[in-house]
Design an enzyme around this catalytic site. Structure first.
Site, PDB file in Angstrom:
ATOM      1  N   HIS A 154      93.139 -38.253  42.478  1.00  0.00           N
ATOM      2  CA  HIS A 154      93.313 -39.467  43.280  1.00  0.00           C
ATOM      3  C   HIS A 154      94.793 -39.585  43.630  1.00  0.00           C
ATOM      4  O   HIS A 154      95.654 -39.447  42.762  1.00  0.00           O
ATOM      5  CB  HIS A 154      92.849 -40.693  42.502  1.00  0.00           C
ATOM      6  CG  HIS A 154      92.905 -41.959  43.292  1.00  0.00           C
ATOM      7  ND1 HIS A 154      92.042 -42.227  44.332  1.00  0.00           N
ATOM      8  CD2 HIS A 154      93.741 -43.025  43.212  1.00  0.00           C
ATOM      9  CE1 HIS A 154      92.325 -43.403  44.850  1.00  0.00           C
ATOM     10  NE2 HIS A 154      93.352 -43.910  44.193  1.00  0.00           N
ATOM     11  N   ASP A 206      61.841 -55.075  27.068  1.00  0.00           N
ATOM     12  CA  ASP A 206      60.674 -55.782  27.571  1.00  0.00           C
ATOM     13  C   ASP A 206      59.598 -54.723  27.775  1.00  0.00           C
ATOM     14  O   ASP A 206      59.711 -53.884  28.680  1.00  0.00           O
ATOM     15  CB  ASP A 206      61.036 -56.474  28.883  1.00  0.00           C
ATOM     16  CG  ASP A 206      59.904 -57.296  29.455  1.00  0.00           C
ATOM     17  OD1 ASP A 206      59.471 -58.250  28.783  1.00  0.00           O
ATOM     18  OD2 ASP A 206      59.454 -56.989  30.577  1.00  0.00           O
ATOM     19  N   TYR A 231      94.274 -49.021  50.148  1.00  0.00           N
ATOM     20  CA  TYR A 231      94.801 -50.197  49.458  1.00  0.00           C
ATOM     21  C   TYR A 231      96.321 -50.134  49.515  1.00  0.00           C
ATOM     22  O   TYR A 231      96.928 -49.051  49.584  1.00  0.00           O
ATOM     23  CB  TYR A 231      94.297 -50.268  48.016  1.00  0.00           C
ATOM     24  CG  TYR A 231      94.606 -49.052  47.165  1.00  0.00           C
ATOM     25  CD1 TYR A 231      95.886 -48.827  46.647  1.00  0.00           C
ATOM     26  CD2 TYR A 231      93.607 -48.128  46.845  1.00  0.00           C
ATOM     27  CE1 TYR A 231      96.168 -47.724  45.854  1.00  0.00           C
ATOM     28  CE2 TYR A 231      93.880 -47.023  46.058  1.00  0.00           C
ATOM     29  CZ  TYR A 231      95.161 -46.825  45.561  1.00  0.00           C
ATOM     30  OH  TYR A 231      95.444 -45.724  44.784  1.00  0.00           O
TER      31      TYR A 231
END
Length: 821
Positions: free
Chosen positions: A229, A544, A258
């Protein structure tokens, strides 16, 4: 061994970057003074020292936003109280919209922010230029501004946190590289370095780009990939009368860039359309040089060119100013762009890594949630989207992990429309009926690596085009969903649920074990099927599931596709020491097809000699039957509110069984359907979805699931004490069904809900009900304001849409359809 070397510690943290320092700080703050942080070189020497330092708070998930908000609180406190302040600059943050689609996203974010009390305002392009005078706003349609965002010096922050940890009793040892981690009987026992060993039962892998390598020392796969990056730092060009460090941070997401102040200059970076993996060896496995400390990679100006051109269009100063440096450093990315946190399959071995270039913003929150998790033994908030257990066995493949991480980077600033499907690495896991689906025009989605049918294009003609929702909800909509929904209600629908997670719990202690974990009574007669939840100590819903008893010492647990790894880990972490319970993942062993609708019995009976009458095969039971020459485990259950069965067969029979069901069902009006129809059907019936309507932060009573709880059960169950306490104090909120007056206004999740002018909650899930012909949403609202008939409003992209709280379920309130004779 050095004289000061600790022979043992309560916790050993590996990695002296922001994550490790923050976890040490928060553990020590909770009274765990016996903590040792080991760093291979010196603090900040991995990715921290070259991070850009942005701190933005509003994120796509509830928990992550709260974590970022906590980070800001912590950074304010450190700036005020730390011996060496970290340089926190609360300048505010601007996000620009240069397209109508991005402006829609900002409106949605502004609504989302209000539910947190974050003062995010939508402003004009001119107002954005006033706040950031270097901005060229000609094609900007608008912007958002959040005054509590800002930026910070990552290295100073790391040192402030480490210093705070030491002041609270922790030890920080630098120049200590971990060379081995001892694991015995599934639990971490010792950390080894060249200088000596440390006995411990808690190890935190906060290794950043080295996290996968460290994980391998303990036999754990940590799916992170180092990707390069870049960002540039300009010369200092602003004078004393210019705003300088007072400028807000700026994100031009349409331009992929940015910008933030850097003293009297600027720092600018962004996300390339092509990712660049770094230091990968054969097969895509990371091979980072051992001496790669305080190091970056040679700048790539050619690759940076498109971002620089974008910056020059948006901030003209970049056209003339010189550059001090272009920083090209590796950052650890995960395959889904979310953090990688939590305890692994090796007990006591935790991970805090994979920060995907927003670790500075998250560091404070990461330290807090990890410290809470370590000290309490379980997460204290819903961290499933960041839990390392979400990554199934397919992420053991470095190639698949790399493909997904690349896609995350390359779409980092893309608008995340609900229902957007990742494409990298597909198809990977497929049902035995996959080719049939494809040949019949299936539109596939993907979950947990599985290809699943969203809907069939062939059903489009039978749908009603006039029901297309407005806005984002209509982007991935198809009339086929309505056609499949209505066919299931009117005749029958056939759904491929092979991807559903299936777990066998077996052994002499299986019944006792499950009764201790499940809130409902599950150890009834053989052939019984029970709907239940498994709770944490806070009473929150961790799982669940449906539990069926196949034999005296054998049970099946079935749950959603993405939750199998989580539920398996939850079960495994509570296994009794006696060794009389065994867990087996049956997911890939069995295909599963759901046949639902009023004609389901007619279709199935034509293929089976078994008596399928209501008296012989009642609702919520299971039987072993033959269906069209196939041995089948049939469970009479439903997730759509209709008569029907889930049919489980060994995978090799899958295609044959599906084709037999299809042929037998066509004369009865059978339609093959996908998961979009299932979602619409379950919303009408009021069935809850884990991860949306219910989470580890919600208890069954406030979720309307009290019918599935047996408080009086002999021996109790995990979480019962918390439920007793919650009921003693009274429920403060309740999950309610909302219908909206405008049927084309469809909630997507997280929209603010307002009653009497007050924001009282946010939407958990929403969609359109094709039988009731209403837009449906679910939301938690205060108990005292939850009465059916109460007028409400829901913010749909900046428009307050009127609605009403409804008595549920909206469809078949007496449950007559599922028990049909």
């Amino acid at each position: 061994m050095p004289a000061e070397w600790p022979a043992q510690a309560r916790c050993v943290i590996i990695g002296g970057g922001l994550a490790g320092a923050s976890i040490a700080y928060h553990l020590a703050d909770l009274g765990w003074g016996d903590v040792v942080l080991l760093e291979r070189a010196d603090l900040t020497g991995g990715s921290t020292f070259h991070s850009a330092g942005f701190v933005g708070q509003l994120r796509a998930s509830l928990t992550l936003t709260r974590m970022m908000m906590y980070s800001v609180e912590l950074y304010r406190r450190l700036e005020r109280d730390a011996a060496e302040p970290p340089g926190w600059k609360e300048t505010g943050g601007l996000r620009l919209a240069a397209s109508p689609e991005r402006m829609e996203e900002l409106r949605r974010q502004a609504a989302w922010a209000r539910t947190f009390g974050l003062p995010l305002d939508l402003i004009s392009a001119d107002e954005a230029a006033r706040r950031f005078p270097l901005l060229e706003p000609d094609d900007v349609l608008g912007a958002s501004f959040l005054p509590s965002d800002g930026y910070i010096d990552p290295s100073r922050l790391c040192r402030a946190l480490a210093d705070g940890a030491v002041r609270r009793g922790a030890r920080v040892l630098t120049g200590r590289r971990v060379i081995a981690i001892d694991v015995d009987r599934g639990r971490v026992r010792r950390v080894r370095t060249a200088e000596g060993d440390i006995a411990t039962e808690v190890v935190v892998n906060a290794g950043g780009i080295y996290a996968a390598e460290i994980g391998r020392l303990a036999g754990v796969r940590v799916p992170v990939v180092p990707l390069l990056h870049q960002y540039v730092v300009t010369e200092q060009f602003m004078g004393p009368d210019d705003p300088g460090e007072r400028l807000p941070t700026l994100r031009d997401l349409d331009g992929l860039i940015y910008v933030r102040p850097e003293r009297s200059g600027l720092a600018m970076g962004g996300y390339h359309a092509d990712s660049t993996p770094w230091a990968l060896g054969a097969g895509g496995l990371d091979r980072i040089p051992a001496d790669f400390n305080f190091a970056v990679v040679e700048p790539d100006w050619r690759r940076f060119g498109p971002l620089l051109e974008s910056a020059r269009r948006r901030v003209p100063a970049f056209r003339t100013v010189g550059f001090e440096k272009l920083i090209n450093g590796p950052e650890a990315f995960t395959p889904d762009g979310e953090f990688c946190l939590g305890e692994t399959a090796v007990r006591g071995f935790f991970v805090a890594a994979g920060f995907c270039a927003h670790g500075v913003a998250g560091a404070g929150g990461v330290g807090k949630v990890m410290a809470d998790w370590i000290t309490s033994g379980e997460p204290q908030t819903d961290l499933w989207s960041m839990d390392i257990r979400r990554f199934g066995g397919h992420f053991a493949s470095p190639g698949y992990t790399l493909a997904r991480a690349n896609e995350v980077y390359e779409t980092y600033y893309s608008i995340a429309y609900p229902g957007r499907e990742r494409q990298a690495g597909r198809p990977l896991r497929v049902s035995p009926v996959y080719r049939w689906h494809d040949e019949h025009g299936a539109a596939f989605g993907e979950k947990a690596g599985w290809e699943r049918v969203n809907y069939y294009e062939a059903n489009t003609r039978a749908g009603k085009g006039g029901t297309r929702p407005d806005g984002w909800a209509g982007r991935l909509w198809s009339p086929a969903t309505g056609a499949e929904h209505r066919a299931t209600r009117d005749a029958a629908g056939l759904f491929d649920e092979t991807s559903f997670a299936k777990i066998e719990v077996a052994g002499a202690g299986a019944a006792r074990f499950l009764e201790s974990l499940c809130a409902n009574g599950v150890a009834g007669r053989v052939g019984g099927v029970v709907y239940t939840q498994m709770l944490n100590r806070r009473g929150g819903v961790e799982a669940d599931v449906t539990v069926s008893r196949a034999a005296a010492d054998q049970f099946w647990i079935v749950t959603g596709t993405a939750f199998g790894t989580h539920n398996m880990a939850w079960l495994r972490s509570h296994l009794p020491d006696a060794g009389d319970v065994q867990l087996n993942d049956l997911t890939s062993r069995y295909a599963c097809f759901a046949l639902w609708g009023p004609r389901a019995r007619d279709i199935l009976q034509a293929l089976s000699p078994a008596d399928l009458s209501n008296s012989a095969f009642p609702y919520l039971t299971r039987q072993s039957i033959a269906v069209a020459n196939t041995p089948v485990e049939a469970l009479r259950v439903t997730y759509v509110g209709e008569l029907g069965w889930e049919l489980y067969c060994p995978s090799e029979y899958g295609l044959s069984l599906w084709e037999a069901l299809w042929a037998a069902g066509r004369p009865h009006g059978l339609v093959a359907g996908g998961y979009h129809a299932i979602e619409s059907l379950r919303l009408e019936k009021g069935y809850r979805a884990w991860g949306l309507d219910i989470t580890s932060d919600t208890n069954p009573f406030e979720a309307g699931l009290g019918f599935a709880v047996r408080m009086e059960k002999a021996g109790g169950f995990l979480g019962r004490d918390a439920l007793v306490e919650a009921r003693r104090h009274g429920m403060t909120r309740r999950l309610c069904c909302v219908t909206l007056a405008d049927p084309r206004a469809v909630a997507l999740g997280n929209e603010p809900v307002r009653i009497g002018g007050d924001i009282v909650g946010r939407v958990t899930s929403g969609g359109y009900g094709y039988t009731v012909e209403r837009s449906i949403a679910y939301a938690y609202v205060p108990e005292g304001r939850s009465a059916p008939g109460t007028p409400v409003e829901v913010d749909i992209f900046g428009r307050w849409v009127e609605g009403e709280l409804m008595r549920e379920p909206l469809y078949d309130p007496k449950g007559e359809r599922v028990r049909a004779s």
